[in-house]
Design a protein around this motif. Structure first.
Motif, PDB file in Angstrom:
ATOM      1  N   ALA A  30      46.859  63.823  51.600  1.00 42.08           N
ATOM      2  CA  ALA A  30      47.831  62.834  52.069  1.00 42.08           C
ATOM      3  C   ALA A  30      47.925  61.648  51.108  1.00 42.08           C
ATOM      4  O   ALA A  30      49.001  61.103  50.878  1.00 42.08           O
ATOM      5  CB  ALA A  30      47.461  62.355  53.466  1.00 42.08           C
ATOM      6  N   TYR A  41      42.686  60.813  55.120  1.00 40.37           N
ATOM      7  CA  TYR A  41      43.799  60.835  54.172  1.00 40.37           C
ATOM      8  C   TYR A  41      43.490  61.737  52.969  1.00 40.37           C
ATOM      9  O   TYR A  41      44.365  62.029  52.177  1.00 40.37           O
ATOM     10  CB  TYR A  41      44.139  59.424  53.690  1.00 40.37           C
ATOM     11  N   MET A 181      54.765  62.090  63.995  1.00 42.11           N
ATOM     12  CA  MET A 181      54.526  61.216  62.848  1.00 42.11           C
ATOM     13  C   MET A 181      53.858  59.918  63.294  1.00 42.11           C
ATOM     14  O   MET A 181      52.983  59.377  62.630  1.00 42.11           O
ATOM     15  CB  MET A 181      55.849  60.911  62.143  1.00 42.11           C
ATOM     16  N   TRP A 371      58.826  52.771  55.991  1.00 39.54           N
ATOM     17  CA  TRP A 371      58.116  53.934  55.462  1.00 39.54           C
ATOM     18  C   TRP A 371      58.962  54.640  54.395  1.00 39.54           C
ATOM     19  O   TRP A 371      59.915  55.356  54.728  1.00 39.54           O
ATOM     20  CB  TRP A 371      57.788  54.910  56.589  1.00 39.54           C
ATOM     21  N   TRP A 429      53.363  61.613  50.218  1.00 37.69           N
ATOM     22  CA  TRP A 429      54.735  61.824  50.699  1.00 37.69           C
ATOM     23  C   TRP A 429      55.668  60.663  50.351  1.00 37.69           C
ATOM     24  O   TRP A 429      56.894  60.804  50.437  1.00 37.69           O
ATOM     25  CB  TRP A 429      54.793  62.249  52.164  1.00 37.69           C
TER      26      TRP A 429
HETATM   27  C1  GLC Z   1      49.326  58.387  59.454  1.00 37.60           C
HETATM   28  C2  GLC Z   1      50.732  58.707  59.885  1.00 37.60           C
HETATM   29  C3  GLC Z   1      50.926  60.206  59.997  1.00 37.60           C
HETATM   30  C4  GLC Z   1      50.557  60.886  58.689  1.00 37.60           C
HETATM   31  C5  GLC Z   1      49.138  60.497  58.270  1.00 37.60           C
HETATM   32  C6  GLC Z   1      48.785  61.001  56.892  1.00 37.60           C
HETATM   33  O1  GLC Z   1      48.403  58.741  60.421  1.00 37.60           O
HETATM   34  O2  GLC Z   1      51.024  58.107  61.098  1.00 37.60           O
HETATM   35  O3  GLC Z   1      52.264  60.486  60.329  1.00 37.60           O
HETATM   36  O4  GLC Z   1      50.677  62.263  58.815  1.00 37.60           O
HETATM   37  O5  GLC Z   1      49.006  59.094  58.239  1.00 37.60           O
HETATM   38  O6  GLC Z   1      49.643  60.460  55.934  1.00 37.60           O
END
Ligand code: GLC
Length: 455
Positions: A30, A41, A181, A371, A429
């Motif tokens: 992430a 993350y 999300m 975002w 992202w």
């Molecule tokens: C936060 C966001 C979620 C996302 C995650 C990883 O928890 O709310 O939507 O998937 O971060 O980026």
């Protein structure tokens, strides 16, 4: 700065974010921030991988997407069974990680929200997964994967969980808070728009991917019916423009029986003050949530933009939503696309709704933060409704800054002018959304991938 250099840096981030399983690229983390604001993350989130996958598909790197789709399908069986319960085998994890033990053996570990903050069930994961499977199938031409016994069986198990009877009073799907999300308490429990839009995309996808044979026949006919009822319900009950607002404003309540007009028993007193004057003629949007005695009037970007992209909103509704962006650009986009929800909740409402969540204070994070990861879906929705001008304007506004600020996860403030207080840097992202938006605008070849999102 030169757009080419900025996009190269976004591509580099994506490349560095790839995670490997048995020597094969299988997902993306992430965020690549050394001082991550939360441990998970460094995992691959199913929903975050979606825009990564779109970029890979645009570049012909279908193998990564195939590996991801296959591994996530198999991870469902890592769920822990609660005493007295069965496994919900249609549920897909929120995220997964790959680690090596002392002998160098790799282990894939899934998280179903059981290790995440607030222990939330990721209702949206299987939805993103299935919609991605369709994109992959169209772009790669590899029909064998979705037609394989494993995948057909998996899709049936997902559908049986998502279509099972529960305590429904409407065609919309009933879910807990934090299930998408927005994955912390934010008052989205009930029938949030984002889940309904994804459900719609998922139902259309299943109709295309399930082989029309004896085993799937009755399931397919149920899916078809549910798609139609969901579509009519959302277009009618979630749509808000100056006409429907006037009707709600003059609603009588306490009506019984079949003849009731105000079927959900909405008391006009719940109309928030900010709505007055917010909806000039020619604009409108889908409200955030609808239920007994309840309309959540907040504007949620993801749900509205996906509804445009998947055709859940009519063409007329889609152009009115885009017009709303044009008129309220400062509020809904500000200095960084895209505001996740408008307006923020404050005071006592914030205390009760979020459970005094310090990360979700007004105009921050999920409570009205901006975002950049929503840029791809904004660009997609704008293009679908013939508003390339708005997609271009949003992209222009963001690129330099995102690069300069090292691809933050989110921005704070009414206008989104501040880097999010607890935001990660190098959020994957954020970078992939910028890549998709700029490719959609500048590179006509990328539109074949965009077409896989249109039904
Ligand atoms: C936060 C966001 C979620 C996302 C995650 C990883 O928890 O709310 O939507 O998937 O971060 O980026």
């Amino acid at each position: 700065m030169n757009q080419k250099i900025i996009l190269e840096s976004a591509y580099q981030l994506l490349e560095d974010a790839i995670i490997w399983n048995k020597g094969e690229p299988t997902g993306t983390v992430a965020a690549l921030d050394k001082s991550l604001s939360a441990q998970n993350y460094s995992e691959c989130f199913i929903r975050d991988f979606f825009p990564s996958a779109l970029v890979f598909l645009m570049d012909g790197r279908t193998d990564i997407v195939r590996n991801f789709l296959t591994i996530v399908l198999s991870l469902r069986f890592q769920q822990k069974k609660m005493e007295g319960h069965d496994l919900a085998v249609g549920l897909m994890p929120a995220s997964f990680s790959i680690s090596k033990d002392e002998d160098g053996k790799e282990h894939v570990q899934a998280d179903f929200g059981d290790r995440a903050i607030g222990r939330v069930a990721p209702v949206d994961s299987a939805m993103w997964w299935l919609i991605l499977l369709r994109c992959y199938t169209i772009i790669s031409g590899d029909v064998k994967l979705s037609h394989s016994d494993d995948f057909q069986h998996g899709i049936r198990q997902i559908m049986s969980l998502y279509l099972q009877e529960s305590f429904e009073v409407s065609p919309a799907m009933l879910v807990p808070d934090g299930c998408c999300m927005i994955d912390r308490r934010m008052g989205v429990s009930g029938h949030p728009l984002e889940i309904q839009s994804l459900l719609y995309g998922m139902l259309l996808t299943a109709q295309e991917l399930l082989i029309p044979n004896e085993i799937n026949k009755s399931l397919l006919s149920i899916i078809k019916k549910r798609t139609q009822t969901l579509r009519s319900y959302i277009r009618l009950y979630y749509w808000l423009d100056i006409q429907s607002l006037n009707e709600i404003h003059r609603y009588k309540s306490e009506e019984f029986g079949w003849e009731a007009v105000n079927v959900l028993n909405i008391n006009p007193e719940i109309i928030p003050n900010w709505i007055d004057g917010f909806l000039p003629e020619g604009t409108g949007f889908l409200v955030g949530n609808v239920g007994p005695g309840k309309i959540d009037f907040r504007y949620f970007a993801m749900g509205n933009l996906l509804a445009i992209l998947f055709g859940l909103a009519t063409d007329d509704q889609a152009s009115k939503i885009m017009r709303l962006y044009e008129i309220h650009w400062d509020q809904l986009i500000g200095q960084m696309p895209v505001k996740i929800v408008y307006p923020a909740v404050t005071g006592k409402e914030w205390t009760f709704m979020t459970g005094s969540d310090p990360k979700n204070v007004a105009w921050s994070y999920h409570n009205g933060g901006n975002w950049p990861s929503l840029l791809w879906v904004f660009a997609g929705a704008a293009l679908r409704s013939g508003r390339k001008d708005l997609a271009t304007k949003a992209l222009k506004l963001s690129l330099d800054r995102l690069h300069k600020d090292s691809w933050p996860e989110y921005y704070d403030g009414k206008a989104g002018s501040l880097i999010g207080r607890r935001s990660n840097a190098n959020q994957t992202w954020t970078a992939t959304s910028a890549i998709i938006a700029s490719r959609l605008i500048d590179d006509p070849d990328s539109l074949t991938v965009f077409d896989t999102l249109i039904f």
